[in-house]
Design a protein around this motif. Structure first.
Motif, PDB file in Angstrom:
ATOM      1  N   VAL A 150       0.864  -1.179   0.000  1.00 42.96           N
ATOM      2  CA  VAL A 150       0.000   0.000   0.000  1.00 42.96           C
ATOM      3  C   VAL A 150       0.903   1.232   0.000  1.00 42.96           C
ATOM      4  N   ASP A 151       0.839   1.991  -1.080  1.00 39.60           N
ATOM      5  CA  ASP A 151       1.674   3.179  -1.258  1.00 39.60           C
ATOM      6  C   ASP A 151       0.784   4.410  -1.193  1.00 39.60           C
ATOM      7  N   LYS A 152       0.840   5.108  -0.067  1.00 43.17           N
ATOM      8  CA  LYS A 152       0.049   6.334   0.099  1.00 43.17           C
ATOM      9  C   LYS A 152       0.843   7.485  -0.505  1.00 43.17           C
ATOM     10  N   GLN A 153       0.190   8.216  -1.407  1.00 41.21           N
ATOM     11  CA  GLN A 153       0.881   9.242  -2.185  1.00 41.21           C
ATOM     12  C   GLN A 153       0.362  10.628  -1.860  1.00 41.21           C
ATOM     13  N   GLY A 154       1.169  11.613  -2.191  1.00 42.20           N
ATOM     14  CA  GLY A 154       0.776  12.999  -2.002  1.00 42.20           C
ATOM     15  C   GLY A 154       0.928  13.452  -0.557  1.00 42.20           C
ATOM     16  N   VAL A 155       0.678  14.723  -0.341  1.00 44.48           N
ATOM     17  CA  VAL A 155       0.838  15.322   0.974  1.00 44.48           C
ATOM     18  C   VAL A 155      -0.175  14.756   1.971  1.00 44.48           C
ATOM     19  N   THR A 156      -1.401  14.584   1.522  1.00 47.73           N
ATOM     20  CA  THR A 156      -2.444  14.124   2.429  1.00 47.73           C
ATOM     21  C   THR A 156      -2.523  12.603   2.526  1.00 47.73           C
ATOM     22  N   GLY A 157      -1.943  11.903   1.560  1.00 44.53           N
ATOM     23  CA  GLY A 157      -2.023  10.449   1.554  1.00 44.53           C
ATOM     24  C   GLY A 157      -3.380   9.933   1.128  1.00 44.53           C
ATOM     25  N   LYS A 158      -4.182  10.806   0.533  1.00 41.32           N
ATOM     26  CA  LYS A 158      -5.528  10.423   0.112  1.00 41.32           C
ATOM     27  C   LYS A 158      -5.482   9.527  -1.133  1.00 41.32           C
ATOM     28  N   LYS A 159      -4.517   9.791  -2.001  1.00 38.74           N
ATOM     29  CA  LYS A 159      -4.340   8.955  -3.189  1.00 38.74           C
ATOM     30  C   LYS A 159      -3.518   7.737  -2.767  1.00 38.74           C
ATOM     31  N   VAL A 160      -4.046   6.546  -3.072  1.00 40.99           N
ATOM     32  CA  VAL A 160      -3.407   5.314  -2.611  1.00 40.99           C
ATOM     33  C   VAL A 160      -3.224   4.361  -3.785  1.00 40.99           C
ATOM     34  N   ASP A 161      -2.026   3.783  -3.893  1.00 45.17           N
ATOM     35  CA  ASP A 161      -1.715   2.771  -4.899  1.00 45.17           C
ATOM     36  C   ASP A 161      -1.628   1.425  -4.184  1.00 45.17           C
ATOM     37  N   TYR A 162      -2.505   0.479  -4.570  1.00 44.45           N
ATOM     38  CA  TYR A 162      -2.509  -0.859  -3.988  1.00 44.45           C
ATOM     39  C   TYR A 162      -1.872  -1.811  -4.996  1.00 44.45           C
ATOM     40  N   LYS A 163      -0.785  -2.439  -4.617  1.00 41.64           N
ATOM     41  CA  LYS A 163      -0.150  -3.428  -5.485  1.00 41.64           C
ATOM     42  C   LYS A 163      -0.363  -4.801  -4.860  1.00 41.64           C
ATOM     43  N   THR A 164      -0.910  -5.711  -5.651  1.00 36.44           N
ATOM     44  CA  THR A 164      -1.183  -7.063  -5.178  1.00 36.44           C
ATOM     45  C   THR A 164      -0.273  -8.042  -5.886  1.00 36.44           C
ATOM     46  N   PHE A 165       0.361  -8.892  -5.095  1.00 35.13           N
ATOM     47  CA  PHE A 165       1.208  -9.950  -5.627  1.00 35.13           C
ATOM     48  C   PHE A 165       0.706 -11.284  -5.071  1.00 35.13           C
ATOM     49  N   PRO A 166      -0.079 -12.036  -5.871  1.00 41.29           N
ATOM     50  CA  PRO A 166      -0.475 -13.363  -5.393  1.00 41.29           C
ATOM     51  C   PRO A 166       0.788 -14.190  -5.143  1.00 41.29           C
ATOM     52  N   TYR A 167       0.805 -14.925  -4.063  1.00 44.02           N
ATOM     53  CA  TYR A 167       2.009 -15.678  -3.707  1.00 44.02           C
ATOM     54  C   TYR A 167       2.436 -16.618  -4.828  1.00 44.02           C
ATOM     55  N   LYS A 168       1.465 -17.200  -5.549  1.00 47.83           N
ATOM     56  CA  LYS A 168       1.807 -18.147  -6.605  1.00 47.83           C
ATOM     57  C   LYS A 168       2.507 -17.484  -7.792  1.00 47.83           C
ATOM     58  N   SER A 169       2.373 -16.153  -7.948  1.00 45.41           N
ATOM     59  CA  SER A 169       3.015 -15.472  -9.073  1.00 45.41           C
ATOM     60  C   SER A 169       4.412 -14.948  -8.728  1.00 45.41           C
ATOM     61  N   ILE A 170       4.769 -14.955  -7.457  1.00 47.47           N
ATOM     62  CA  ILE A 170       6.109 -14.490  -7.068  1.00 47.47           C
ATOM     63  C   ILE A 170       7.098 -15.607  -7.366  1.00 47.47           C
ATOM     64  N   SER A 171       7.995 -15.334  -8.299  1.00 47.69           N
ATOM     65  CA  SER A 171       8.950 -16.371  -8.703  1.00 47.69           C
ATOM     66  C   SER A 171      10.218 -16.348  -7.864  1.00 47.69           C
TER      67      SER A 171
END
Length: 126
Positions: free
Chosen positions: A54-75
């Motif tokens: 979870v990457d909270k962006q900007g000064v207020t942290g209102k904009k959020v980037d959620y990156k999902t990595f299913p365990y089966k796809s992590i090589s």
């Protein structure tokens, strides 16, 4: 000390219930938070099925980037620990078919990088 660690870039344990409530719109039915670490405002979350960054962006942290990595796809992943002169530790994550890491996280010298490495190994190797 926890606030100071967060400001300095050290990962700190995050309250699982609080993180689960924050991620309620993102989590699927029956998915629960197993481990969570706070890195300043960002989060590293291990659930039953995936790793969520979870990457909270900007000064207020209102904009959020959620990156999902299913365990089966992590090589693979790598951890570079901090040294005497280079105080940063780094975690890199690769997914299947990607020649370059899809995620790179920087940590200050702290113990949580090893806990995160162990949790990631347990999640993808089981």
């Amino acid at each position: 000390m926890s606030l100071l660690n967060g400001i300095m870039g050290n990962a700190t344990d995050a309250n699982h219930e609080q993180v689960a409530k924050e991620l309620e719109p993102v989590l699927i039915e029956g998915e629960s938070v197993n481990l969570a670490y706070k890195l300043v405002r960002d989060l590293i979350v291990f659930t039953d099925y995936r790793l969520i960054i979870v990457d909270k962006q900007g000064v207020t942290g209102k904009k959020v980037d959620y990156k999902t990595f299913p365990y089966k796809s992590i090589s693979r992943f790598s951890v570079e620990t901090a040294g005497h002169f280079d105080l940063d530790a780094e975690l890199k994550i690769w997914i299947s078919g990607a020649p370059e890491p899809v995620q790179s996280l920087q940590f200050r010298k702290d113990k949580h990088i090893n806990e995160i490495q162990k949790a990631l190994a347990e999640a993808i190797l089981k």
